[in-house]
Design an enzyme around this catalytic site. Sequence first.
Site, PDB file in Angstrom:
ATOM      1  N   LYS A 170      36.292  47.111  44.249  1.00 49.08           N
ATOM      2  CA  LYS A 170      36.261  46.791  42.826  1.00 49.08           C
ATOM      3  C   LYS A 170      35.694  45.391  42.632  1.00 49.08           C
ATOM      4  O   LYS A 170      36.333  44.405  42.998  1.00 49.08           O
ATOM      5  CB  LYS A 170      37.682  46.832  42.238  1.00 49.08           C
ATOM      6  CG  LYS A 170      37.678  46.705  40.731  1.00 49.08           C
ATOM      7  CD  LYS A 170      38.968  46.174  40.157  1.00 49.08           C
ATOM      8  CE  LYS A 170      39.061  44.672  40.193  1.00 49.08           C
ATOM      9  NZ  LYS A 170      38.004  43.968  39.462  1.00 49.08           N
ATOM     10  N   GLY A 221      39.558  35.720  45.672  1.00 53.09           N
ATOM     11  CA  GLY A 221      39.674  35.337  44.263  1.00 53.09           C
ATOM     12  C   GLY A 221      40.698  34.236  44.108  1.00 53.09           C
ATOM     13  O   GLY A 221      40.982  33.497  45.064  1.00 53.09           O
ATOM     14  N   SER A 222      41.263  34.143  42.917  1.00 52.69           N
ATOM     15  CA  SER A 222      42.143  33.009  42.638  1.00 52.69           C
ATOM     16  C   SER A 222      43.514  33.199  43.282  1.00 52.69           C
ATOM     17  O   SER A 222      43.947  34.324  43.552  1.00 52.69           O
ATOM     18  CB  SER A 222      42.292  32.848  41.127  1.00 52.69           C
ATOM     19  OG  SER A 222      42.927  33.995  40.609  1.00 52.69           O
ATOM     20  N   THR A 223      44.198  32.103  43.478  1.00 52.89           N
ATOM     21  CA  THR A 223      45.532  32.144  44.078  1.00 52.89           C
ATOM     22  C   THR A 223      46.498  32.923  43.191  1.00 52.89           C
ATOM     23  O   THR A 223      47.300  33.727  43.680  1.00 52.89           O
ATOM     24  CB  THR A 223      46.032  30.701  44.322  1.00 52.89           C
ATOM     25  OG1 THR A 223      45.112  30.074  45.224  1.00 52.89           O
ATOM     26  CG2 THR A 223      47.420  30.669  44.929  1.00 52.89           C
ATOM     27  N   GLY A 226      45.944  36.508  43.687  1.00 52.16           N
ATOM     28  CA  GLY A 226      46.378  36.832  45.051  1.00 52.16           C
ATOM     29  C   GLY A 226      47.889  37.014  45.126  1.00 52.16           C
ATOM     30  O   GLY A 226      48.394  37.898  45.833  1.00 52.16           O
ATOM     31  N   GLU A 243      41.784  35.599  50.643  1.00 47.50           N
ATOM     32  CA  GLU A 243      40.882  34.435  50.643  1.00 47.50           C
ATOM     33  C   GLU A 243      40.937  33.862  49.236  1.00 47.50           C
ATOM     34  O   GLU A 243      40.286  34.360  48.319  1.00 47.50           O
ATOM     35  CB  GLU A 243      39.451  34.872  50.973  1.00 47.50           C
ATOM     36  CG  GLU A 243      39.279  35.514  52.342  1.00 47.50           C
ATOM     37  CD  GLU A 243      39.334  34.510  53.482  1.00 47.50           C
ATOM     38  OE1 GLU A 243      39.535  33.306  53.240  1.00 47.50           O
ATOM     39  OE2 GLU A 243      39.185  34.940  54.637  1.00 47.50           O
ATOM     40  N   GLU A 374      41.587  22.923  41.196  1.00 46.85           N
ATOM     41  CA  GLU A 374      40.266  23.427  41.579  1.00 46.85           C
ATOM     42  C   GLU A 374      39.377  23.541  40.333  1.00 46.85           C
ATOM     43  O   GLU A 374      39.694  24.283  39.410  1.00 46.85           O
ATOM     44  CB  GLU A 374      40.403  24.810  42.234  1.00 46.85           C
ATOM     45  CG  GLU A 374      39.069  25.332  42.738  1.00 46.85           C
ATOM     46  CD  GLU A 374      39.129  26.773  43.239  1.00 46.85           C
ATOM     47  OE1 GLU A 374      39.923  27.572  42.721  1.00 46.85           O
ATOM     48  OE2 GLU A 374      38.333  27.083  44.135  1.00 46.85           O
TER      49      GLU A 374
HETATM   50  P1  NAD Z   1      40.075  36.115  39.902  1.00 43.77           P
HETATM   51  O1  NAD Z   1      41.319  36.035  40.715  1.00 43.77           O
HETATM   52  O2  NAD Z   1      40.177  35.898  38.449  1.00 43.77           O
HETATM   53  O3  NAD Z   1      39.390  37.550  40.075  1.00 43.77           O
HETATM   54  C1  NAD Z   1      39.072  38.060  41.350  1.00 43.77           C
HETATM   55  C2  NAD Z   1      39.129  39.578  41.286  1.00 43.77           C
HETATM   56  O4  NAD Z   1      40.475  40.004  41.040  1.00 43.77           O
HETATM   57  C3  NAD Z   1      38.282  40.205  40.183  1.00 43.77           C
HETATM   58  O5  NAD Z   1      37.689  41.377  40.688  1.00 43.77           O
HETATM   59  C4  NAD Z   1      39.310  40.533  39.115  1.00 43.77           C
HETATM   60  O6  NAD Z   1      38.910  41.588  38.280  1.00 43.77           O
HETATM   61  C5  NAD Z   1      40.499  40.952  39.972  1.00 43.77           C
HETATM   62  N1  NAD Z   1      41.792  40.879  39.302  1.00 43.77           N
HETATM   63  C6  NAD Z   1      42.152  40.131  38.224  1.00 43.77           C
HETATM   64  N2  NAD Z   1      43.481  40.345  37.938  1.00 43.77           N
HETATM   65  C7  NAD Z   1      43.939  41.224  38.865  1.00 43.77           C
HETATM   66  C8  NAD Z   1      45.226  41.811  39.123  1.00 43.77           C
HETATM   67  N3  NAD Z   1      46.296  41.535  38.344  1.00 43.77           N
HETATM   68  N4  NAD Z   1      45.349  42.653  40.153  1.00 43.77           N
HETATM   69  C9  NAD Z   1      44.289  42.918  40.961  1.00 43.77           C
HETATM   70  N5  NAD Z   1      43.043  42.414  40.757  1.00 43.77           N
HETATM   71  C10 NAD Z   1      42.877  41.565  39.731  1.00 43.77           C
HETATM   72  O7  NAD Z   1      39.051  35.105  40.592  1.00 43.77           O
HETATM   73  P2  NAD Z   1      37.565  34.738  40.102  1.00 43.77           P
HETATM   74  O8  NAD Z   1      37.687  33.872  38.900  1.00 43.77           O
HETATM   75  O9  NAD Z   1      36.748  35.975  40.045  1.00 43.77           O
HETATM   76  O10 NAD Z   1      37.029  33.894  41.341  1.00 43.77           O
HETATM   77  C11 NAD Z   1      37.201  32.516  41.444  1.00 43.77           C
HETATM   78  C12 NAD Z   1      38.295  32.179  42.430  1.00 43.77           C
HETATM   79  O11 NAD Z   1      38.036  32.818  43.674  1.00 43.77           O
HETATM   80  C13 NAD Z   1      38.363  30.706  42.753  1.00 43.77           C
HETATM   81  O12 NAD Z   1      39.699  30.281  42.790  1.00 43.77           O
HETATM   82  C14 NAD Z   1      37.762  30.601  44.148  1.00 43.77           C
HETATM   83  O13 NAD Z   1      38.167  29.503  44.902  1.00 43.77           O
HETATM   84  C15 NAD Z   1      38.205  31.893  44.737  1.00 43.77           C
HETATM   85  N6  NAD Z   1      37.341  32.266  45.873  1.00 43.77           N
HETATM   86  C16 NAD Z   1      37.851  32.149  47.130  1.00 43.77           C
HETATM   87  C17 NAD Z   1      37.056  32.440  48.234  1.00 43.77           C
HETATM   88  C18 NAD Z   1      37.600  32.318  49.629  1.00 43.77           C
HETATM   89  O14 NAD Z   1      36.949  32.783  50.567  1.00 43.77           O
HETATM   90  N7  NAD Z   1      38.744  31.722  49.852  1.00 43.77           N
HETATM   91  C19 NAD Z   1      35.737  32.864  48.038  1.00 43.77           C
HETATM   92  C20 NAD Z   1      35.247  32.970  46.731  1.00 43.77           C
HETATM   93  C21 NAD Z   1      36.078  32.680  45.648  1.00 43.77           C
END
Ligand code: NAD
Length: 471
Positions: A170, A221-223, A226, A243, A374
């Site tokens: 997704k 994605g975001s903490t 996660g 991650e 961040e």
């Molecule tokens: P986000 O957490 O908002 O979204 C990431 C994904 O999670 C998207 O596909 C989103 O639709 C999905 N999502 C949102 N709510 C959800 C839920 N309740 N349950 C399951 N899935 C859900 O993050 P973002 O804004 O897309 O990305 C930016 C963040 O990602 C930053 O904090 C960045 O540091 C982090 N990031 C980390 C790495 C790494 O390798 N550590 C790499 C790239 C980005």
Amino acid sequence: MMNTYQQCIDGKLVSGADKVINVINPATELPITEIHESSLAQVNAAVRSALNVFSYWKKTSEEERNNTLKKISEVIAENKTELAELITKEQGKPFGLAMLEVDASIGWVNYTISLSLPSKVIEDSAERVVEQHYRPLGVIASITPWNWPIMIAIWHIIPAIKAGNTVVIKPSNYTPLSTLFLIELINRVIPPGVINSVVGDAVVGDALSRHADISKIVFTGSTATGQKIMENASINLKRLTLELGGNDPAFVLADADVELLAPRIFQAAFLNMGQTCAAIKRLYVHESIYEAMCEKLCEIAKGSKVGDGFDAEVTFGPVQNLAQLTIVENLVTDAISQGGRVLCGGERSAGSGFFYPPTLIADLTDGVRLVDEEQFGPVLPIIKFSDPYEAIAEANKNSNGLGSSVWSADTDYASSLVHRIEAGTTWINNHAEVLPNCPFGGCKMSGFGVEFGLDGLKEYARIHIVNKAKA
Ligand code: NAD
């Protein structure tokens, strides 16, 4: 063939059946297309398909899977330009960087072909023979962010299928199109159901991460997200690779060569307009070279050409979405109110598009939001220090622990400092370089587990011990 931006479930292209997603070009703020989110029935159908084909896919030989990976690498290479165009259109990065993203993805697929998880004999004694085997886990859910949509998808799905698993991916609602096209392409060369795609935001992500037939979630994605995923994973004890966010510190020591290193520091801080998990997000500079470093970075920043990523002269694209741009704006406003000195940038560009020029803010300290949180965008806080031990101890108070770096002419001295730094990776005179052969991952609130290399592949398998009594 015309790209239809459809999901791929059980090898068939289908339109979503739920609410509309308006995919926006961040350089123009104009819609690219409308697609529909997956319904929950479609999410279930995708998982069912992946589960059904798992019983076949897990039995395929390593050679068969490697042949499939070769075909995947070829089909991506044949459609490289179209994939890169989609990335620039929906993500915003300059087209040359989008091409690099696709090239790197091909490199990652090819490298993964060279990895394997062979069985081994642990003990062969008078009493017993004990063998260790790696077994695939089942259906893997991959949930990806919007910053490197193709590359992160490849990082998740390729080791998953190499280890014998099947996948439902997704992508982010901000950048679904390039991932949908990638999965459509891959489905031309793999059996139906091995890799399925669904689209949607939190509702779909939540349904996937709760689903009882998913065995593991790989999430970037975001903490905050996660943490929700981890909660859902507990329902059936899904394995996790998380991650998450980063707030990488870089420590520039007194003997660092400013002229030599400033361009590398700038590149590592503003890679992908700062929207990179392991970009430099806090720059600690020794007081003796502080002003010189500020000046040099400022000169480099002013040389950037901000604009639409399709313009050949542009080196700096837009922020991907308005919500992220607003976070950047708020952090900059707060930093200025806390005494931050704006060296360059500091304001959204006029006109349409989510443009924000590379921004450097000096004279900040830990405790200011721009340093502690961040930014994930084109602004870098610069902090002056006199004692590297103190600077590292101060920086370690941050809850993130993804990347970090030390910059110095004396690499032995730099190496002597690294054990003090709480991070998954510490670079010396470099930053943000991820490699297919080096495990990469975070500690503390940046997550756990690693991707890449043999250790990354092992995260998609479980150990099965066979203990045969001899007597
Ligand atoms: P986000 O957490 O908002 O979204 C990431 C994904 O999670 C998207 O596909 C989103 O639709 C999905 N999502 C949102 N709510 C959800 C839920 N309740 N349950 C399951 N899935 C859900 O993050 P973002 O804004 O897309 O990305 C930016 C963040 O990602 C930053 O904090 C960045 O540091 C982090 N990031 C980390 C790495 C790494 O390798 N550590 C790499 C790239 C980005």
